[in-house]
Write an enzyme that holds these catalytic residues in place. Structure first.
Site, PDB file in Angstrom:
ATOM      1  N   HIS A   1     -36.345  25.115   0.645  1.00 18.55           N
ATOM      2  CA  HIS A   1     -37.778  24.686   0.816  1.00 18.55           C
ATOM      3  C   HIS A   1     -37.791  24.464   2.293  1.00 18.55           C
ATOM      4  O   HIS A   1     -38.706  24.995   2.986  1.00 18.55           O
ATOM      5  CB  HIS A   1     -37.909  23.560   0.062  1.00 18.55           C
ATOM      6  CG  HIS A   1     -39.165  22.958   0.150  1.00 18.55           C
ATOM      7  ND1 HIS A   1     -40.297  22.570  -0.667  1.00 18.55           N
ATOM      8  CD2 HIS A   1     -39.786  22.479   1.384  1.00 18.55           C
ATOM      9  CE1 HIS A   1     -41.356  22.061  -0.130  1.00 18.55           C
ATOM     10  NE2 HIS A   1     -40.959  21.596   0.950  1.00 18.55           N
ATOM     11  N   GLU A   2     -36.628  23.651   3.010  1.00 14.71           N
ATOM     12  CA  GLU A   2     -36.695  23.484   4.427  1.00 14.71           C
ATOM     13  C   GLU A   2     -36.641  24.660   5.149  1.00 14.71           C
ATOM     14  O   GLU A   2     -37.510  24.804   6.291  1.00 14.71           O
ATOM     15  CB  GLU A   2     -35.541  22.379   4.659  1.00 14.71           C
ATOM     16  CG  GLU A   2     -35.865  21.134   3.864  1.00 14.71           C
ATOM     17  CD  GLU A   2     -37.171  20.464   3.687  1.00 14.71           C
ATOM     18  OE1 GLU A   2     -37.836  21.019   4.740  1.00 14.71           O
ATOM     19  OE2 GLU A   2     -37.468  19.926   2.686  1.00 14.71           O
TER      20      GLU A   2
ATOM     21  N   HIS B   1     -39.724  26.631   5.767  1.00 19.66           N
ATOM     22  CA  HIS B   1     -40.580  25.932   6.704  1.00 19.66           C
ATOM     23  C   HIS B   1     -40.398  26.527   8.058  1.00 19.66           C
ATOM     24  O   HIS B   1     -41.421  26.564   8.697  1.00 19.66           O
ATOM     25  CB  HIS B   1     -40.826  24.349   6.664  1.00 19.66           C
ATOM     26  CG  HIS B   1     -41.391  23.747   5.433  1.00 19.66           C
ATOM     27  ND1 HIS B   1     -42.699  23.975   5.450  1.00 19.66           N
ATOM     28  CD2 HIS B   1     -40.950  22.623   4.635  1.00 19.66           C
ATOM     29  CE1 HIS B   1     -43.073  22.969   4.373  1.00 19.66           C
ATOM     30  NE2 HIS B   1     -42.014  22.431   4.170  1.00 19.66           N
TER      31      HIS B   1
ATOM     32  N   GLN C   1     -43.112  21.083  10.445  1.00 19.45           N
ATOM     33  CA  GLN C   1     -44.076  19.992   9.894  1.00 19.45           C
ATOM     34  C   GLN C   1     -44.519  19.085  11.020  1.00 19.45           C
ATOM     35  O   GLN C   1     -45.590  18.084  10.588  1.00 19.45           O
ATOM     36  CB  GLN C   1     -43.762  19.433   8.654  1.00 19.45           C
ATOM     37  CG  GLN C   1     -43.087  20.245   7.535  1.00 19.45           C
ATOM     38  CD  GLN C   1     -42.511  19.762   6.179  1.00 19.45           C
ATOM     39  OE1 GLN C   1     -41.264  19.468   6.196  1.00 19.45           O
ATOM     40  NE2 GLN C   1     -43.342  19.270   5.189  1.00 19.45           N
TER      41      GLN C   1
ATOM     42  N   CYS D   1     -44.648  18.980  -1.566  1.00 16.94           N
ATOM     43  CA  CYS D   1     -44.437  19.098  -0.070  1.00 16.94           C
ATOM     44  C   CYS D   1     -45.165  17.892   0.764  1.00 16.94           C
ATOM     45  O   CYS D   1     -46.328  17.669   0.430  1.00 16.94           O
ATOM     46  CB  CYS D   1     -44.772  20.605   0.650  1.00 16.94           C
ATOM     47  SG  CYS D   1     -44.456  20.777   2.161  1.00 16.94           S
ATOM     48  N   LEU D   2     -44.668  17.390   1.861  1.00 17.56           N
ATOM     49  CA  LEU D   2     -45.247  16.160   2.717  1.00 17.56           C
ATOM     50  C   LEU D   2     -46.402  16.915   3.374  1.00 17.56           C
ATOM     51  O   LEU D   2     -47.350  16.149   3.785  1.00 17.56           O
ATOM     52  CB  LEU D   2     -44.319  15.593   3.572  1.00 17.56           C
ATOM     53  CG  LEU D   2     -43.064  14.797   3.036  1.00 17.56           C
ATOM     54  CD1 LEU D   2     -42.136  14.546   3.966  1.00 17.56           C
ATOM     55  CD2 LEU D   2     -43.542  13.646   2.110  1.00 17.56           C
TER      56      LEU D   2
ATOM     57  N   GLY E   1     -36.628  15.992   2.530  1.00 17.55           N
ATOM     58  CA  GLY E   1     -36.214  16.874   3.661  1.00 17.55           C
ATOM     59  C   GLY E   1     -37.539  17.246   4.596  1.00 17.55           C
ATOM     60  O   GLY E   1     -38.476  16.431   4.171  1.00 17.55           O
TER      61      GLY E   1
HETATM   62  C1  SB7 Z   1     -39.236  19.180  -3.756  1.00 20.47           C
HETATM   63  C2  SB7 Z   1     -39.437  18.550  -2.434  1.00 20.47           C
HETATM   64  C3  SB7 Z   1     -38.846  18.975  -1.779  1.00 20.47           C
HETATM   65  C4  SB7 Z   1     -37.752  20.404  -1.622  1.00 20.47           C
HETATM   66  C5  SB7 Z   1     -37.565  20.738  -2.855  1.00 20.47           C
HETATM   67  C6  SB7 Z   1     -37.997  20.375  -3.916  1.00 20.47           C
HETATM   68  C7  SB7 Z   1     -39.014  18.473  -0.219  1.00 20.47           C
HETATM   69  C8  SB7 Z   1     -40.445  17.733   0.047  1.00 20.47           C
HETATM   70  C9  SB7 Z   1     -40.660  17.310   1.261  1.00 20.47           C
HETATM   71  N1  SB7 Z   1     -41.071  18.424   2.109  1.00 20.47           N
HETATM   72  O1  SB7 Z   1     -42.217  18.718   2.390  1.00 20.47           O
HETATM   73  C10 SB7 Z   1     -40.003  18.999   3.179  1.00 20.47           C
HETATM   74  O2  SB7 Z   1     -40.520  20.069   3.488  1.00 20.47           O
HETATM   75 NI    NI Z   2     -42.149  20.837   2.633  1.00 16.47          NI
END
Ligand code: SB7
Ligand code: NI
Length: 182
Positions: A153-154, A157, A65, A110-111, A60
């Site tokens: 999670h998204e 953000h 971001q 998270c990225l 996601g």
């Molecule tokens: C693990 C990873 C994510 C969501 C839920 C559990 C997304 C990781 C990538 N991102 O940082 C997106 O925001």
């Molecule tokens: Ni994230």
């Protein structure tokens, strides 16, 4: 093309801002941005593209971001039953959620976070999300399990919330009451 250089990291104020709703119908600019966000996720999961452009795999991405203060998210993944979730969404909103909580067994990443953060991230076990898709159509998604965790999670953000905000500081690995592992 979006690469890791476009993604802001912890400490950047964009990650702590509440993003603004985007106007509907979607502008060409916003549609294109959603397309690019989705392409980034696909590239990040493609072995050759990821290697070539040094992309970290992601399921996601939120516009915040990318230091873009708009309520836009993209998701691209399959669940355990091979159902595909591939969307670019505007103004996503959790319209209802379960009382029961859930968390991803192996924690989250998270990225925008260049370090391992271990700990349980409790979230709603089930959520219903309303949004507008890239074609301008309203969507209503009933989510549970891993997909429910990713969408939360998204959407977080867009509200300036990071996954580790939910980790219990004193007892990071203690599952809360009423929470199941997914
Ligand atoms: C693990 C990873 C994510 C969501 C839920 C559990 C997304 C990781 C990538 N991102 O940082 C997106 O925001
Ligand atoms: Ni994230």
């Amino acid at each position: 093309m979006i690469t890791m250089d476009d993604i802001v990291r912890e400490g950047h104020p964009s990650l702590r801002r509440k993003a603004d709703d985007v106007e509907l119908p979607l502008s060409e600019e916003n549609k294109q941005l959603l397309e690019e966000m989705l392409t980034f996720l696909k590239n990040s999961q493609d072995e050759e593209m990821a290697e070539k452009y040094q992309l970290r795999a992601g399921v996601g991405l939120a516009a915040t971001q990318l230091n873009i203060n708009k309520r836009l998210i993209a998701v691209h993944f399959e669940d355990a039953k091979e159902n595909k979730y591939s969307y670019g969404l505007a103004n996503p909103k959790i319209v209802s959620h379960s009382v029961e909580q859930a968390y991803i067994e192996n924690g989250e990443g998270c990225l925008s976070v260049d370090r391992e953060v271990s700990g349980i991230v409790p979230r709603h076990a089930r959520v219903t999300v309303k949004a507008t898709d890239m074609d301008g159509n309203p969507v209503k998604l009933r989510l549970r399990g891993f997909p429910a965790m990713v969408f939360q999670h998204e959407i977080d953000h867009l509200n300036g919330i990071m996954f580790y905000d939910y980790i219990d500081k004193d007892n990071p690995l203690l599952p809360p009451e009423n929470a199941k592992a997914v």
